[in-house]
Design an enzyme around this catalytic site. Sequence first.
Site, PDB file in Angstrom:
ATOM      1  N   TRP A   1       0.833  -1.208   0.000  1.00 52.80           N
ATOM      2  CA  TRP A   1       0.000   0.000   0.000  1.00 52.80           C
ATOM      3  C   TRP A   1       0.867   1.258   0.000  1.00 52.80           C
ATOM      4  CZ3 TRP A   1      -0.212   3.839   3.829  1.00 52.80           C
ATOM      5  CH2 TRP A   1      -1.217   4.790   3.666  1.00 52.80           C
ATOM      6  N   HIS A   2       2.028   1.198   0.663  1.00 53.78           N
ATOM      7  CA  HIS A   2       2.888   2.370   0.741  1.00 53.78           C
ATOM      8  C   HIS A   2       3.605   2.659  -0.571  1.00 53.78           C
ATOM      9  CE1 HIS A   2       2.326   1.636   5.063  1.00 53.78           C
ATOM     10  NE2 HIS A   2       2.633   2.903   5.225  1.00 53.78           N
ATOM     11  N   GLY A   3       3.672   1.677  -1.461  1.00 56.20           N
ATOM     12  CA  GLY A   3       4.310   1.919  -2.745  1.00 56.20           C
ATOM     13  C   GLY A   3       4.756   0.620  -3.394  1.00 56.20           C
TER      14      GLY A   3
ATOM     15  N   PHE B   1       1.936   8.988  -0.281  1.00 58.42           N
ATOM     16  CA  PHE B   1       1.191   7.718  -0.284  1.00 58.42           C
ATOM     17  C   PHE B   1      -0.282   7.936  -0.596  1.00 58.42           C
ATOM     18  CE2 PHE B   1       4.591   6.895   2.993  1.00 58.42           C
ATOM     19  CZ  PHE B   1       5.422   6.271   2.098  1.00 58.42           C
TER      20      PHE B   1
END
Length: 372
Positions: free
Chosen positions: A213-215, A372
């Site tokens: 989810w963060h990248g 994000f």
Amino acid sequence: NENPIPYLDIILPIGLSFHTFQAMSYTIEVYRGHQPAERHFGIYSLYVMFYPQLVAGPIERPQNLLHQFHTKHYFEYNRVTAGLKLMAWGLFKKAVIADRLALMVDTVYNDPGSHYGISVIIATIFFAFQIYCDFSGYSDMAIGAAQVMGFHLMTNFNRPYFAKSISEFWKRWHISLSTWFKDYLYVPLGGNRVVKWRWYFNLFITFMISGLWHGANWTFIVWGALHGFYLVFALITADSRNNFNKSLGLTKNSALLKWMQSISVFVLVSFAWIFFRAATIQDAFTLIQNAFIINSSQLSATMFSGNYYEFFLGVFFIVLLLIIEWTKRGRKMREYVDKQPAWIRYSLYLLIVLVIINFGVFGGNNFIYFQF
């Protein structure tokens, strides 16, 4: 492969994943029958794009926020001043602590091959507090701004570095996101209501996805996988660790055991932060390898460039932060301050403003979670 449409690469909304997750929580809760559908498009849009929390949360649930947009809010002096105080505290954490620590953290992490030993270790510890003060500072400002206008947002941080286990850490860190993954991914997968191996899998995959989810970068995936491994390992070794502690005469309520647990959690979390902060997996492993190379001459020459004033100032504000958070046990600091005589309160407010003005770093540093 060049994009033929000018500026297309900069029109992606800031904090896209935050309001996407907030919209998803609405859809899921309505589908589950836990929340009636909102018929007013303007109010629904306000729920998704509420400006204080827009770029970095906290990620709200419709049950907590939607009904507040249907309520008329009046000016209340105590509520407004409480919100402004929380915003000031958030600005202090961001400008005075986070952005000051960033000066030294960036020096090491932007050139990992040139730093060794204590320089890497200190930069990693500083980053642990940088990201905490940066993100919790934003949350404080968002919650405070909403409070000024009469809206209540959920608490997003609760002294996470005093946690005594990784599980407790995630109940205190980015609470709105960790509970989101718990409610909408971990529990639907079966949570802990399944056989052990599947329970461990559910934990691990939830944290792997939280890292993603963060990248879309291996550094974030490894960071999430590490936390998943920490949790699974803690469950597997729980009985062995309890028996070991008993053999040493350390009871569950032992102060020494609690401090040892908190220090252990901080070390494990800080180690995982290396992957979160490093630009690439290779950089992360370079930093880990260099941390074990003792080269004291590199400390003043690279990390601080001889400027020990910044180092000691950073340490001072970290210690001050920990003291303030430690004194918040069982009571809220703002409530304690509000009970003091007026001259003490206003002297303290003036002091915070002066500290922010004189010691804040205003170099245009964005909030870390803006990406994000």
